[in-house]
Scaffold this active site. Sequence first.
Site, PDB file in Angstrom:
ATOM      1  CG  ASP A   1      -1.977   1.035   1.186  1.00 42.06           C
ATOM      2  OD1 ASP A   1      -3.161   0.662   1.211  1.00 42.06           O
ATOM      3  OD2 ASP A   1      -1.653   2.237   1.101  1.00 42.06           O
TER       4      ASP A   1
ATOM      5  CG  ASP B   1      -2.762   3.353  -2.343  1.00 42.03           C
ATOM      6  OD1 ASP B   1      -3.767   2.629  -2.217  1.00 42.03           O
ATOM      7  OD2 ASP B   1      -2.175   3.895  -1.398  1.00 42.03           O
ATOM      8  CD  GLU B   2      -5.704  -1.672  -0.932  1.00 38.03           C
ATOM      9  OE1 GLU B   2      -6.135  -2.543  -0.205  1.00 38.03           O
ATOM     10  OE2 GLU B   2      -6.411  -0.740  -1.361  1.00 38.03           O
TER      11      GLU B   2
HETATM   12  P1  TTP Z   1      -5.162   5.043   0.995  1.00 40.89           P
HETATM   13  O1  TTP Z   1      -4.137   3.978   0.769  1.00 40.89           O
HETATM   14  O2  TTP Z   1      -6.316   4.735   1.882  1.00 40.89           O
HETATM   15  O3  TTP Z   1      -4.463   6.348   1.596  1.00 40.89           O
HETATM   16  P2  TTP Z   1      -3.041   6.970   1.297  1.00 40.89           P
HETATM   17  O4  TTP Z   1      -2.237   6.137   0.365  1.00 40.89           O
HETATM   18  O5  TTP Z   1      -3.234   8.393   0.849  1.00 40.89           O
HETATM   19  O6  TTP Z   1      -2.395   7.024   2.726  1.00 40.89           O
HETATM   20  P3  TTP Z   1      -1.820   5.812   3.582  1.00 40.89           P
HETATM   21  O7  TTP Z   1      -0.375   6.132   3.767  1.00 40.89           O
HETATM   22  O8  TTP Z   1      -2.584   5.873   4.867  1.00 40.89           O
HETATM   23  O9  TTP Z   1      -2.038   4.566   2.808  1.00 40.89           O
HETATM   24  O10 TTP Z   1      -5.750   5.522  -0.382  1.00 40.89           O
HETATM   25  C1  TTP Z   1      -4.966   5.606  -1.560  1.00 40.89           C
HETATM   26  C2  TTP Z   1      -5.356   6.817  -2.375  1.00 40.89           C
HETATM   27  O11 TTP Z   1      -6.740   6.788  -2.681  1.00 40.89           O
HETATM   28  C3  TTP Z   1      -5.128   8.121  -1.672  1.00 40.89           C
HETATM   29  O12 TTP Z   1      -3.811   8.621  -1.861  1.00 40.89           O
HETATM   30  C4  TTP Z   1      -6.168   9.021  -2.274  1.00 40.89           C
HETATM   31  C5  TTP Z   1      -7.287   8.103  -2.647  1.00 40.89           C
HETATM   32  N1  TTP Z   1      -8.382   8.225  -1.663  1.00 40.89           N
HETATM   33  C6  TTP Z   1      -9.462   9.062  -1.959  1.00 40.89           C
HETATM   34  O13 TTP Z   1      -9.494   9.674  -3.021  1.00 40.89           O
HETATM   35  N2  TTP Z   1     -10.469   9.176  -1.037  1.00 40.89           N
HETATM   36  C7  TTP Z   1     -10.452   8.507   0.168  1.00 40.89           C
HETATM   37  O14 TTP Z   1     -11.377   8.658   0.990  1.00 40.89           O
HETATM   38  C8  TTP Z   1      -9.330   7.643   0.455  1.00 40.89           C
HETATM   39  C9  TTP Z   1      -9.263   6.904   1.760  1.00 40.89           C
HETATM   40  C10 TTP Z   1      -8.335   7.544  -0.479  1.00 40.89           C
HETATM   41 MG    MG Z   2      -2.097   4.108   0.671  1.00 33.57          MG
END
Ligand code: TTP
Ligand code: MG
Length: 358
Positions: free
Chosen positions: A8, A103-104
């Site tokens: 992630d 992103d996962e």
């Molecule tokens: P996430 O992996 O949930 O968040 P992140 O990568 O920004 O942060 P973390 O380090 O905690 O993993 O989500 C991935 C991407 O998806 C994030 O960069 C932006 C998008 N996203 C949205 O657009 N809306 C949302 O509510 C969430 C949770 C994520």
């Molecule tokens: Mg993330």
Amino acid sequence: MRVIAHLDMDAFFASYEQRETPEYRGKPVIVGGSAESRGVVSTCSYEARKFGVRSAMPTKTALKLCPEGIFVRPRGEAYRAESAEILKILRESSPIVEQVSVDEAYFDLSAYFENDRRPYDRVLESAGEIARGIQSRIAAERQLTCSIGVASNMMLAKIASDLRKPNAIAVIPESQKAQILRPLSTRALSGVGPVTAEALAVTGIVTIGDIQDAQTDLSEVVGSFGPVLRDMAMGIDEREIELDGERKSISSETTFPRDTAQRDVLRSTLRELSRDVAQTLDREACNALTVVVKVRYGNFKTLTRQIRLADPLDGADEIYRAACFILAKEKLVSRPLRLLGVGVATLVPPNPQLRLRF
Ligand code: TTP
Ligand code: MG
């Protein structure tokens, strides 16, 4: 021995913007819609998280919490292109990769340890080193950090990737899985959304440990999900990684603690599910042309009905309205519902004109 990893990216959209614009580095960067048009935060850099800014929060609130923040509009196309580059690196380490969001991704490392005779926990530890190698490659080639979880199944690997974020490698030893799960919120289990979590909380079940210790059969509270929930709480998950191409649909559903035909309950559930779906759509940087509603009655009879729209949609309100329309038109609430679900399909890239709303 099954060895599964989950990657992630850290603060993905925000880290991308920080890489592209060096002045943003080390600063609170908030990616989202504009405060004036009631936009919400997509994500923010870890520097911004110190101010209490979070994903899905109204940008207006973020502005109040962090007035010195750098506010940036999301660029879906750019993030998707970056995601494809990261996936390429991953595929060089494992042919079994399932991307689950922008992103996962899950990937299978079992092949590295096929003839390994060491105890399971030692093997998982070695897999952690492979994960560290992948993390270093992504850092070197893409200048982005990520967190990777390693464990014996998909559910645990995902939980692990979140345990020590950012820039972390976390391994859940097989011998300690139940213990590591204990303090975590029930929300950490897949399929436990706000409605189920609330239904569980009412009976005093707040952590995964509470599920492990529960004496009663949870099916009283969550219906047929009960036995699955018990397994997950013990760290058991038999799902296999799906080798897929593009994601074809997004959905969210909930099983009611009691069958219901109450309009206000159905409406608020529909709103919550629509928000959930809209959030995932947003994260995937996609719009949708089809809205699907799924209902299940007390006797387990299950129906799905859908409509195809002329213009792509991506907002929670639009999904909610379409879903209400389907429920009414198809007279789906002729009997109390056991389960209600909302989904979207026929995913398309966002219309650049619609992006101007931000
Ligand atoms: P996430 O992996 O949930 O968040 P992140 O990568 O920004 O942060 P973390 O380090 O905690 O993993 O989500 C991935 C991407 O998806 C994030 O960069 C932006 C998008 N996203 C949205 O657009 N809306 C949302 O509510 C969430 C949770 C994520
Ligand atoms: Mg993330």
